[in-house]
Design a protein around this motif. Structure first.
Motif, PDB file in Angstrom:
ATOM      1  N   UNK A  58      31.728   2.909 -17.436  1.00  0.00           N
ATOM      2  CA  UNK A  58      30.639   1.982 -17.698  1.00  0.00           C
ATOM      3  C   UNK A  58      29.793   1.791 -16.445  1.00  0.00           C
ATOM      4  N   UNK A  59      30.480   1.723 -15.306  1.00  0.00           N
ATOM      5  CA  UNK A  59      29.748   1.559 -14.049  1.00  0.00           C
ATOM      6  C   UNK A  59      30.411   2.364 -12.957  1.00  0.00           C
ATOM      7  N   UNK A  60      29.586   2.693 -11.965  1.00  0.00           N
ATOM      8  CA  UNK A  60      30.039   3.495 -10.827  1.00  0.00           C
ATOM      9  C   UNK A  60      29.606   2.764  -9.566  1.00  0.00           C
ATOM     10  N   UNK A  61      30.530   2.623  -8.627  1.00  0.00           N
ATOM     11  CA  UNK A  61      30.107   1.978  -7.386  1.00  0.00           C
ATOM     12  C   UNK A  61      30.614   2.695  -6.147  1.00  0.00           C
ATOM     13  N   UNK A  62      29.858   2.527  -5.069  1.00  0.00           N
ATOM     14  CA  UNK A  62      30.298   2.945  -3.741  1.00  0.00           C
ATOM     15  C   UNK A  62      30.849   1.738  -3.013  1.00  0.00           C
ATOM     16  N   UNK A  63      31.272   1.939  -1.754  1.00  0.00           N
ATOM     17  CA  UNK A  63      32.070   0.909  -1.079  1.00  0.00           C
ATOM     18  C   UNK A  63      31.379   0.251   0.115  1.00  0.00           C
ATOM     19  N   UNK A  64      30.120   0.625   0.364  1.00  0.00           N
ATOM     20  CA  UNK A  64      29.285  -0.084   1.344  1.00  0.00           C
ATOM     21  C   UNK A  64      27.849   0.263   0.972  1.00  0.00           C
ATOM     22  N   UNK A  65      26.895  -0.527   1.449  1.00  0.00           N
ATOM     23  CA  UNK A  65      25.523  -0.322   0.976  1.00  0.00           C
ATOM     24  C   UNK A  65      25.003   1.096   1.234  1.00  0.00           C
ATOM     25  N   UNK A  66      25.156   1.560   2.464  1.00  0.00           N
ATOM     26  CA  UNK A  66      24.644   2.900   2.763  1.00  0.00           C
ATOM     27  C   UNK A  66      25.343   3.950   1.900  1.00  0.00           C
ATOM     28  N   UNK A  67      26.656   3.803   1.787  1.00  0.00           N
ATOM     29  CA  UNK A  67      27.432   4.760   1.004  1.00  0.00           C
ATOM     30  C   UNK A  67      26.987   4.773  -0.459  1.00  0.00           C
ATOM     31  N   UNK A  68      26.805   3.595  -1.039  1.00  0.00           N
ATOM     32  CA  UNK A  68      26.403   3.534  -2.447  1.00  0.00           C
ATOM     33  C   UNK A  68      25.046   4.189  -2.646  1.00  0.00           C
ATOM     34  N   UNK A  69      24.174   4.004  -1.648  1.00  0.00           N
ATOM     35  CA  UNK A  69      22.868   4.649  -1.745  1.00  0.00           C
ATOM     36  C   UNK A  69      23.025   6.175  -1.671  1.00  0.00           C
ATOM     37  N   UNK A  70      23.921   6.620  -0.797  1.00  0.00           N
ATOM     38  CA  UNK A  70      24.136   8.069  -0.690  1.00  0.00           C
ATOM     39  C   UNK A  70      24.741   8.634  -1.978  1.00  0.00           C
ATOM     40  N   UNK A  71      25.638   7.886  -2.592  1.00  0.00           N
ATOM     41  CA  UNK A  71      26.203   8.332  -3.869  1.00  0.00           C
ATOM     42  C   UNK A  71      25.067   8.548  -4.865  1.00  0.00           C
ATOM     43  N   UNK A  72      24.138   7.596  -4.896  1.00  0.00           N
ATOM     44  CA  UNK A  72      23.062   7.641  -5.891  1.00  0.00           C
ATOM     45  C   UNK A  72      22.001   8.686  -5.576  1.00  0.00           C
ATOM     46  N   UNK A  73      21.853   9.028  -4.299  1.00  0.00           N
ATOM     47  CA  UNK A  73      20.773   9.959  -3.952  1.00  0.00           C
ATOM     48  C   UNK A  73      21.284  11.364  -3.669  1.00  0.00           C
ATOM     49  N   UNK A  75      33.152   1.993 -22.236  1.00  0.00           N
ATOM     50  CA  UNK A  75      32.986   0.561 -21.948  1.00  0.00           C
ATOM     51  C   UNK A  75      34.230  -0.035 -21.306  1.00  0.00           C
ATOM     52  N   UNK A  76      35.214   0.811 -21.078  1.00  0.00           N
ATOM     53  CA  UNK A  76      36.481   0.332 -20.521  1.00  0.00           C
ATOM     54  C   UNK A  76      36.630   0.697 -19.048  1.00  0.00           C
ATOM     55  N   UNK A  77      36.206   1.918 -18.719  1.00  0.00           N
ATOM     56  CA  UNK A  77      36.470   2.411 -17.367  1.00  0.00           C
ATOM     57  C   UNK A  77      35.351   2.074 -16.385  1.00  0.00           C
ATOM     58  N   UNK A  78      35.766   1.933 -15.131  1.00  0.00           N
ATOM     59  CA  UNK A  78      34.853   1.739 -14.011  1.00  0.00           C
ATOM     60  C   UNK A  78      35.340   2.667 -12.898  1.00  0.00           C
ATOM     61  N   UNK A  79      34.410   3.240 -12.192  1.00  0.00           N
ATOM     62  CA  UNK A  79      34.800   4.249 -11.201  1.00  0.00           C
ATOM     63  C   UNK A  79      34.253   3.873  -9.823  1.00  0.00           C
ATOM     64  N   UNK A  80      35.150   3.811  -8.847  1.00  0.00           N
ATOM     65  CA  UNK A  80      34.733   3.607  -7.457  1.00  0.00           C
ATOM     66  C   UNK A  80      34.819   4.928  -6.721  1.00  0.00           C
ATOM     67  N   UNK A  81      33.708   5.311  -6.129  1.00  0.00           N
ATOM     68  CA  UNK A  81      33.697   6.506  -5.291  1.00  0.00           C
ATOM     69  C   UNK A  81      33.954   6.073  -3.842  1.00  0.00           C
ATOM     70  N   UNK A  82      34.783   6.847  -3.118  1.00  0.00           N
ATOM     71  CA  UNK A  82      35.104   6.483  -1.737  1.00  0.00           C
ATOM     72  C   UNK A  82      34.645   7.501  -0.711  1.00  0.00           C
ATOM     73  N   UNK A  83      34.034   8.565  -1.141  1.00  0.00           N
ATOM     74  CA  UNK A  83      33.608   9.546  -0.149  1.00  0.00           C
ATOM     75  C   UNK A  83      32.511  10.441  -0.714  1.00  0.00           C
TER      76      UNK A  83
END
Ligand code: 73E
Length: 866
Positions: free
Chosen positions: A472-487, A355-363
């Motif tokens: 707690x949450x994971x995010x990408x850095x643009x819409x297309x990228x975030x979708x690619x992370x998830x798929x 519940x503390x950490x958040x992770x941003x993926x960049x590639x």
């Protein structure tokens, strides 16, 4: 005495400044003079620009410190939830101009140093860039710090105080990149405060022995300890007292510690570090990584404990953002602290951590996903490796908890990574794994696919998976990228955890540095036109939309165009001063500036330039005279071991030599590779650009942030349908961008075709074949050196140059055509700037604050905080 020369004869002012009570002297002047005398111990006469810069910086620092102290006191008193941005990179660039802008003291200091015989613009040039990063990821961290402070959010950055910034890039006679060290601290850094009172001891190596009392604890001892010392960098907000902190750690050997073997680390040789193509240099030294993540966590924990809150409330008061996977060891480190030092139960600790950490993926590039060899981690951080094993086990347990109740407890299944010494409390998952197998009969692939530990010799920890399950949450850095992370890379985790854990925060840039500071004339025109103070739109960037109607005004367009022209002249002067080259300014400026990487396709650009050159050569003079005049700029560094990227630089430099020396064509086409790309160089290049190129293979560039910077400064975008280009086009309208190339869904199939149904280039793309043949034929010299680069296109063509070349050339032709209609072009330029509001990093940081961290603005009250 006769030899002593007062700067520009301003002796009277200096003398008055030295008498501290003279009423005719401004506070700024007095403070600068005072620092010359006391901090620098220099005499006013013969003081050079560098000395004057230092004194000004120290004087500005005094102002920052007052605000910094009040901000920190206010945070301590109010004890709000805080966020911490952990990043291995902070690409800050220069500080003085930004600090003056944010403090609202630009004019005072300009006048102050002028009265002492100095020109502020010259002084600003004396500052060295703080280049503690490689590219977009590090610059993003810097923009986010600026926005956090500007939005009055309680956010601190944590990073490493590197002794050397990113290498300085030199270009040899042959056009090769050479690397020289950047000892940026050599002349002292007025912007940091050493905190010798803030130190922690960080352990490495040694043994971790599990306690067999069922608690999950272990005792980690032996090995060696290194000292972490804090250095604080003040981060002023724009137009607010809030001044946040960036805490950078320096490592220092404890007495008796053998730093040499620590740095050389025998672990390096113990395992082959895989950095295929060394594409994006992430130096995989776990000692660096833990050293500072451990220090940061200890520091965060100490601050939390000072509030007197119980440990279980940790996530209510602290959010930690992981800037990519580089700081991921913070996850097992917090587990270790909570279990071994705070005596928490494994499950309680895991609850707090997740519940503390958040992770941003960049590639999503597979070669850039960090993997750390298990033997190396076991050796350097035995306790952390133990915890990772426990997470692997508990991972499945937690994901499938509801099913546990009904599972049959009689039969143990063998799971590849059940740690034999796993404690009783975590053990239930063993029974549960049977249920997993039942749920996905025969789907052991899925288990293997999702495991934090990849099979192989050696086994490796998949850091992105660890960051994902521990956050707690994971995010990408643009819409297309975030979708690619998830798929793609995290698809299985979306299936397990549910989609609500995954999100998108499109990157942003700070309009303070990337418009007001780098393009002061445009900023002034915008304020005048909108009839707003700079502060009113620089902090609410969507107000730029107010410019739209002015696109129809001929006088406004003329002013707009004149500023672009003067920015070109400023760039041309810079090139002349630094490189001694004369650049024409009556031409379209076409710019591509970014790290050299195959996926970014600088190669496509240079092949396009050669194509243009060959076409110009083939024209009769009368035809050629109709051509659009163009100057093409490149800048960017290649990772020192990235052979193909370095070859690309060499090709660009040598093509430039041939083209610029060709009297038949050089009126119409010039080409420059500007060495040693930096934040400061970007600040000169971006405002001068008419068109910039963001031409990655579709699906490879997560976001890009320079695309936003160019567009904000009225440069148009030529790009592929990738990263944030897509959202920029959505904002400014597709008619105002130049798109080309295949789309992301086509890429996989095209690659398949390359391998299984290759078509010769001559047939598939004759124009490209001709360009490649000219290079091979030696038109740009090199004696065959470029063959390995050309072969990446001829064989396999992983980045799809042969598929996109024709549409790229067509897009370039459309750019030329559009540029012929100057008035239309300027309209596009104005409309582009007007619609860039979304891309302010203020918007991005507010999204993190609201939807991720759950923190609020904490303004510093007026008056003194008691
Ligand atoms: O698209 C950019 C993005 O705009 C992406 O390539 C870059 O991050 C920018 C900010 O979000 C990035 N850098 C790295 N990975 N993605 C990276 C990886 C390893 C070491 C250093 C940087």
């Amino acid at each position: 005495s006769g030899k002593e020369k007062w700067p520009k004869g301003e002796e009277k002012v200096w003398r008055a400044g030295m008498r501290s009570v003279d009423k005719n002297i401004s506070d700024v002047t007095r403070s600068v003079v005072n620092h010359v005398q006391t901090s620098l111990a220099r005499q006013p006469y013969n003081l050079d620009d560098f000395g004057a810069y230092q004194a000004s910086a120290l004087s500005v620092r005094d102002n920052l410190l007052v605000n910094w102290n009040e901000t920190q006191m206010n945070y301590t008193r109010k004890a709000p939830k805080r966020a911490y941005y952990l990043s291995l990179e902070f690409l800050m660039g220069r500080t003085l101009d930004n600090a003056l802008l944010n403090l609202g003291l630009k004019d005072q200091y300009k006048d102050g140093v002028k009265s002492l015989g100095f020109n502020m613009e010259d002084l600003l040039e004396k500052e060295r860039d703080a280049a503690l990063g490689n590219g977009g990821l590090g610059r993003l961290a810097a923009c986010y710090l600026d926005s956090s402070a500007s939005q009055e959010l309680p956010v601190w950055g944590y990073g490493l105080r590197y002794k050397y910034g990113i290498f300085q890039q030199l270009i040899s006679q042959d056009g090769e990149q050479l690397e020289a060290p950047d000892p940026w601290l050599e002349n002292q850094n007025p912007w940091e405060l050493p905190r010798i009172d803030v130190t922690y001891q960080i352990r490495f190596y040694g043994n971790a022995d599990r306690v067999t009392d069922g608690s999950g604890r272990a005792i980690w001892q032996g090995g060696q300890e290194v000292l972490a010392i804090a250095y604080d960098v003040m981060i002023p907000g724009y137009g607010t007292k809030t001044t946040n902190n960036l805490r950078l750690w320096e490592s220092k050997p404890k007495r008796g510690f053998d730093l040499n073997s620590f740095n050389a680390g025998n672990y390096e040789g113990a395992v082959e570090v895989s950095n295929s193509a060394d594409a994006i240099t992430s130096v995989l030294y776990p000692n660096d990584h833990t050293f500072w993540t451990a220090a940061s966590l200890a520091d965060i924990l100490r601050r939390f404990k000072n509030t007197g809150k119980p440990i279980k409330e940790f996530p209510d008061y602290i959010a930690i953002q992981l800037n990519d996977t580089h700081p991921t060891l913070a996850i097992p480190e917090l587990m270790r602290i909570l279990i071994d030092e705070e005596d928490l139960h494994w499950n309680q600790a895991w609850h707090i951590v997740t519940n503390t950490f958040f992770y941003t993926n960049h590639t999503v590039l597979p070669e850039a996903l960090e993997k750390w060899p298990v033997p190396l981690l076991e050796h350097v951080l035995p306790r952390h490796m133990q915890i990772i094993y426990d997470i692997v086990s508990a991972q499945s347990y937690i994901f499938h908890r509801p099913k546990l109740i009904s599972s049959d407890r009689t039969c143990m299944v063998s799971f590849p990574y059940v740690h034999p010494e796993l404690t009783a409390d975590v053990a239930p998952f063993r029974f549960f794994l049977q249920a997993v197998e039942k749920k996905y009969p025969g789907d052991r692939d899925r288990l293997a696919r999702m495991s934090l530990i990849e099979e192989g010799a050696p086994k490796q920890v998949r850091m992105a998976f660890l960051a994902c399950v521990g956050s707690r949450k994971v995010n990408g850095v643009a819409e297309l990228h975030s979708e690619l992370v998830q798929t793609t890379i995290l698809k299985d985790f979306v299936d397990f955890d549910g989609i609500s854990k995954f999100g998108n925060v499109t990157n942003g840039i700070t309009p303070r540095r990337w418009l007001d500071q780098c393009n002061p004339e445009l900023s002034a025109l915008i304020s005048k036109t909108l009839q707003l103070s700079p502060g009113a739109w620089l902090k609410e960037l969507t107000k730029l939309e107010g410019l739209l109607p002015y696109a129809e005004s001929k006088t406004f367009r003329a002013e707009w165009a004149a500023i672009k022209q003067r920015n070109k002249e400023r760039l041309a002067r810079h090139v002349e001063v630094t490189l001694g080259l004369k650049v024409r300014t009556d031409a379209m400026y076409d710019v591509q500036i970014k790290r050299l990487h195959e996926y970014k396709r600088q190669t496509l650009n240079i092949l396009g330039v050669i194509h243009r050159y060959l076409t110009l050569k083939s024209l009769k003079p009368a035809e050629r005279a109709k051509a659009n005049r163009k100057v093409v700029f490149f800048a960017g560094k290649a990772a020192p071991a990235y052979y193909i990227a370095k070859l690309t630089i060499r090709l660009i430099v040598n093509v430039a030599r041939v083209i610029n020396a060709d009297p038949e064509t050089n009126e119409y086409l010039q080409l420059y590779f500007l060495p040693d790309y930096s934040v400061s160089l970007a600040e000169v290049l971006i405002p001068a650009s008419d068109i910039s190129q963001h031409i990655s293979t579709a699906g490879t560039e997560a976001s890009g942030t320079s695309n936003m910077k160019f567009c904000l400064n009225g440069g148009l975008l030529l790009g592929t349908v990738d990263g944030a280009n897509i959202e920029i086009a959505e904002e400014v309208g597709e008619s105002n961008v130049f798109f080309f190339g295949h789309l992301t869904p086509a890429v996989e199939d095209l690659r398949y075709q390359h391998v299984y149904h290759p078509v010769p280039i001559e047939q598939k793309c004759p124009a490209l074949a001709q360009v490649l043949n000219q290079i091979s034929g030696g038109l740009f010299g090199g004696d065959g050196v470029y063959e390995p680069l050309l072969n990446t296109i001829r064989q396999g063509d992983y980045y799809l140059l042969t598929d996109d070349f024709d549409s790229y050339i067509a897009a370039l032709a459309m750019v030329d055509e559009a540029y012929l209609d100057k008035e239309e072009w300027i309209k596009k330029s104005i409309k582009t700037t007007a619609k860039m509001g979304k891309f302010s990093s203020d918007r991005a940081i507010n999204e993190y604050a609201e939807s991720y961290w759950n923190i609020e603005a904490i303004p510093v009250p007026d008056g003194i905080v008691a």
